[in-house]
Each structure stands twice: as structure tokens, then as C-alpha cells.
Design a protein around this motif. Sequence first.
Motif, PDB file in Angstrom:
ATOM      1  N   GLY A  84       0.796  -1.228   0.000  1.00 19.04           N
ATOM      2  CA  GLY A  84       0.000   0.000   0.000  1.00 19.04           C
ATOM      3  C   GLY A  84       0.825   1.273   0.000  1.00 19.04           C
ATOM      4  N   LYS A  85       2.131   1.169  -0.010  1.00 12.89           N
ATOM      5  CA  LYS A  85       3.010   2.328  -0.063  1.00 12.89           C
ATOM      6  C   LYS A  85       3.412   2.606  -1.512  1.00 12.89           C
ATOM      7  N   THR A  86       3.905   3.815  -1.762  1.00  8.68           N
ATOM      8  CA  THR A  86       4.514   4.038  -3.063  1.00  8.68           C
ATOM      9  C   THR A  86       5.821   3.261  -3.106  1.00  8.68           C
ATOM     10  N   ALA A  87       6.306   3.033  -4.305  1.00 10.52           N
ATOM     11  CA  ALA A  87       7.563   2.303  -4.439  1.00 10.52           C
ATOM     12  C   ALA A  87       8.686   3.029  -3.709  1.00 10.52           C
ATOM     13  N   ALA A  88       8.714   4.363  -3.807  1.00 10.22           N
ATOM     14  CA  ALA A  88       9.765   5.141  -3.144  1.00 10.22           C
ATOM     15  C   ALA A  88       9.656   5.026  -1.626  1.00 10.22           C
ATOM     16  N   GLU A  89       8.443   5.072  -1.106  1.00  6.76           N
ATOM     17  CA  GLU A  89       8.245   4.934   0.344  1.00  6.76           C
ATOM     18  C   GLU A  89       8.674   3.552   0.825  1.00  6.76           C
ATOM     19  N   TYR A  90       8.290   2.540   0.086  1.00  2.00           N
ATOM     20  CA  TYR A  90       8.608   1.164   0.486  1.00  2.00           C
ATOM     21  C   TYR A  90      10.113   0.922   0.417  1.00  2.00           C
ATOM     22  N   LYS A  91      10.752   1.427  -0.632  1.00  2.00           N
ATOM     23  CA  LYS A  91      12.203   1.306  -0.763  1.00  2.00           C
ATOM     24  C   LYS A  91      12.902   1.938   0.436  1.00  2.00           C
ATOM     25  N   ALA A  92      12.456   3.135   0.825  1.00  2.00           N
ATOM     26  CA  ALA A  92      13.075   3.834   1.951  1.00  2.00           C
ATOM     27  C   ALA A  92      12.945   3.030   3.240  1.00  2.00           C
ATOM     28  N   MET A  93      11.806   2.397   3.448  1.00  2.00           N
ATOM     29  CA  MET A  93      11.589   1.606   4.654  1.00  2.00           C
ATOM     30  C   MET A  93      12.473   0.354   4.660  1.00  2.00           C
ATOM     31  N   ILE A  94      12.604  -0.265   3.507  1.00  2.00           N
ATOM     32  CA  ILE A  94      13.446  -1.458   3.392  1.00  2.00           C
ATOM     33  C   ILE A  94      14.903  -1.101   3.639  1.00  2.00           C
ATOM     34  N   GLU A  95      15.355  -0.021   3.037  1.00  2.00           N
ATOM     35  CA  GLU A  95      16.752   0.379   3.208  1.00  2.00           C
ATOM     36  C   GLU A  95      17.030   0.853   4.633  1.00  2.00           C
ATOM     37  N   ALA A  96      16.040   1.477   5.278  1.00  2.00           N
ATOM     38  CA  ALA A  96      16.209   1.919   6.665  1.00  2.00           C
ATOM     39  C   ALA A  96      16.438   0.738   7.598  1.00  2.00           C
ATOM     40  N   ALA A  97      15.929  -0.424   7.226  1.00  2.00           N
ATOM     41  CA  ALA A  97      16.127  -1.640   8.028  1.00  2.00           C
ATOM     42  C   ALA A  97      17.467  -2.308   7.737  1.00  2.00           C
ATOM     43  N   GLY A  98      18.245  -1.743   6.815  1.00  2.00           N
ATOM     44  CA  GLY A  98      19.538  -2.320   6.469  1.00  2.00           C
ATOM     45  C   GLY A  98      19.472  -3.405   5.421  1.00  2.00           C
ATOM     46  N   LEU A  99      18.364  -3.464   4.694  1.00  2.00           N
ATOM     47  CA  LEU A  99      18.167  -4.472   3.655  1.00  2.00           C
ATOM     48  C   LEU A  99      18.306  -3.856   2.275  1.00  2.00           C
TER      49      LEU A  99
END
Length: 310
Positions: A84-99
Motif C-alpha cells: 500500500g506504499k509508493t515504491a519510493a516509500e517502500y524502498k526507503a523503509m526497506i533500506e532503513a532496516a539495512g536491507l
Amino acid sequence: MTHFIPSRRHMFIGAGALTLTALAGCKPAPATAPETKAKTVLDSWPLGVQLYTVNAELAKDIPGTLKAIKAAGYDVVETAGTQGKTAAEYKAMIEAAGLKIRSAHTNMPKLIENADREIAEALALGAEWLVAASPQTPGPLPAGLDWISAMTQAMTADAWKMNAEYMAAIAPAVKKAGLKFAYHNHAMEFKDLGGGQTGYDILMAAAPAEQLRAELDLGWVAVGGADVVAAMKKYADRLDLLHVKDMIKDAAIPGGFRSTEIGKGMIDWKPVFAAAQELGVKNYFIEQEPPYLKPVMESLAESRAYIAAL
């Protein structure tokens, strides 16, 4: 600091000394060969996970689930939607977790409907790969069957050829956009359509190897009745990605098979990873599908521990 620069006299004396040493039969000590250690699976590839595995958890808590995946020892992910997030939002969340996002999953109906949209989303995620699964059926699925059985019945040779025609147009567009394109199987791709030909064969012939690659889901390969290592070698010229999934027979599950932790099912994983080394597989993603018999993060930790011991 003063540096000593040898004169020609010193150089000749040194050379003569070396010659006399050799004539005297004095040999330098042999160099000690460095100790070689066989690479483990974790040494060879970053540990990946298909995020569909934790779909229910992501629906409740995206940041917490992603951090738990990283804490469990996983490094790269393959997406299945963006929660349900934009691709940019989801990418940022994934990268913030170190993935790191390595690939993005979609399906053939979505690509057929709007390939540009699916390509744009994969690019926005920062993925290297766009991976398609689940072919377009020629009509509604037969009623009263589980999804795999219904798809196996619906996907005739002509239905696979229809998908191959679409893929022939989509594959070069994905490449032109700067992504790598692969197709992911379930069990129905390995049904014998006559003369040993399968749906996967038809799809892989749709485009040249530089445009269309293979992501083999080994659990579904096994359920489809094929030998997993033989399948890897058959598509060796296109094989870059694997879904590391184990399956176990379970009469209580529609279709008769249940996904389980790696090492607890029907696949012998040592020859699989030996073949993956030999064939130059680029990445693999552990995936487990519901229903789960224990908390899914426990299952992912068990799968990682098994892989680490190979």
C-alpha cells in the motif's frame, strides 16, 4: 632517514654469494601453501528472502517486520507488492532496516495489462530484476479446485503459447528500461504437455537468453514432478535466481503439499547448492508460504540456520 644505495661492487658480491649458496646445495624453504577453506553457502551469496513469506506481518507493521528480518540474518529481499506504499516509500523503509532490494515480483496479468507501470515500479524500488509469475489464463479457472490444480488444468499448450507471445513483446521492453527480466514457476509449468514439452519450455523459448532469464522455484519444481538439479541444469544458460523453498506432503492441505522450513521437506539441498555454484547462480531467496505451524520469524531463523550449516 638515510637510505643505503648499493654500489656495483656490493651488487656483484651479493650475486656471487647467492651463486655459491646454490652450488652448495642450499635450497630456500618451500613456501607454505595457504590453507584453503571451502566456501559455505553464506560465503557464496548474500542471504535473501521473498517478502511474501512475511506478508501478514508486513500488513501489521512494516518497519518492525523488516528490522526482524535483518536481525534474523537476512541481507537482501525480493518484493511482492509494496504493502500500500509508493515504491519510493517502500524502498526507503526497506533500506532503513539495512536491507537491499534485489528484485521485484509481479505477474503476467499485470504485465499484460500495463507493462510500463510494472517496469516503472521496479525501477522506483531500485530493483535489478523484474520477475514475472502466474500466467494469464485463457478464461476463468475451473471451480472447486485449489489454485495449483486449477491452473494446471487451465494451462494448455495453447494457453502457454499465448503467454509466450506476450512475453516476447515484454522482455525487450524490460531490457531497454535497464532491468533484467525473469520468469518464476509454480508446479503447472512442469506438466508434460506432450512429447516431454512443458509450459516452462514454451515460455523460455519466447525471447533470447539476454532478454529472458529463469528464476526457478525449487519447491514447486519438485511438486511438479521434476528433478530439481536436472531442471537447474536444463535451463543453465538462463538460470540466475532461485527460490529456495522446501515442500512436504500434507493431505490436510489443498493440493496435498505444504511449504516448510528449509531442510525439513523433500529436497536434498547439498547437491542443489553445489549445482548453483557450478552454474553461476546470482542470488537465491528463501520463501515459505502459509499455512505456518509456528511463528514465521522462527521458521525463517530455522531455515537460515540450516543454510548456514551447509
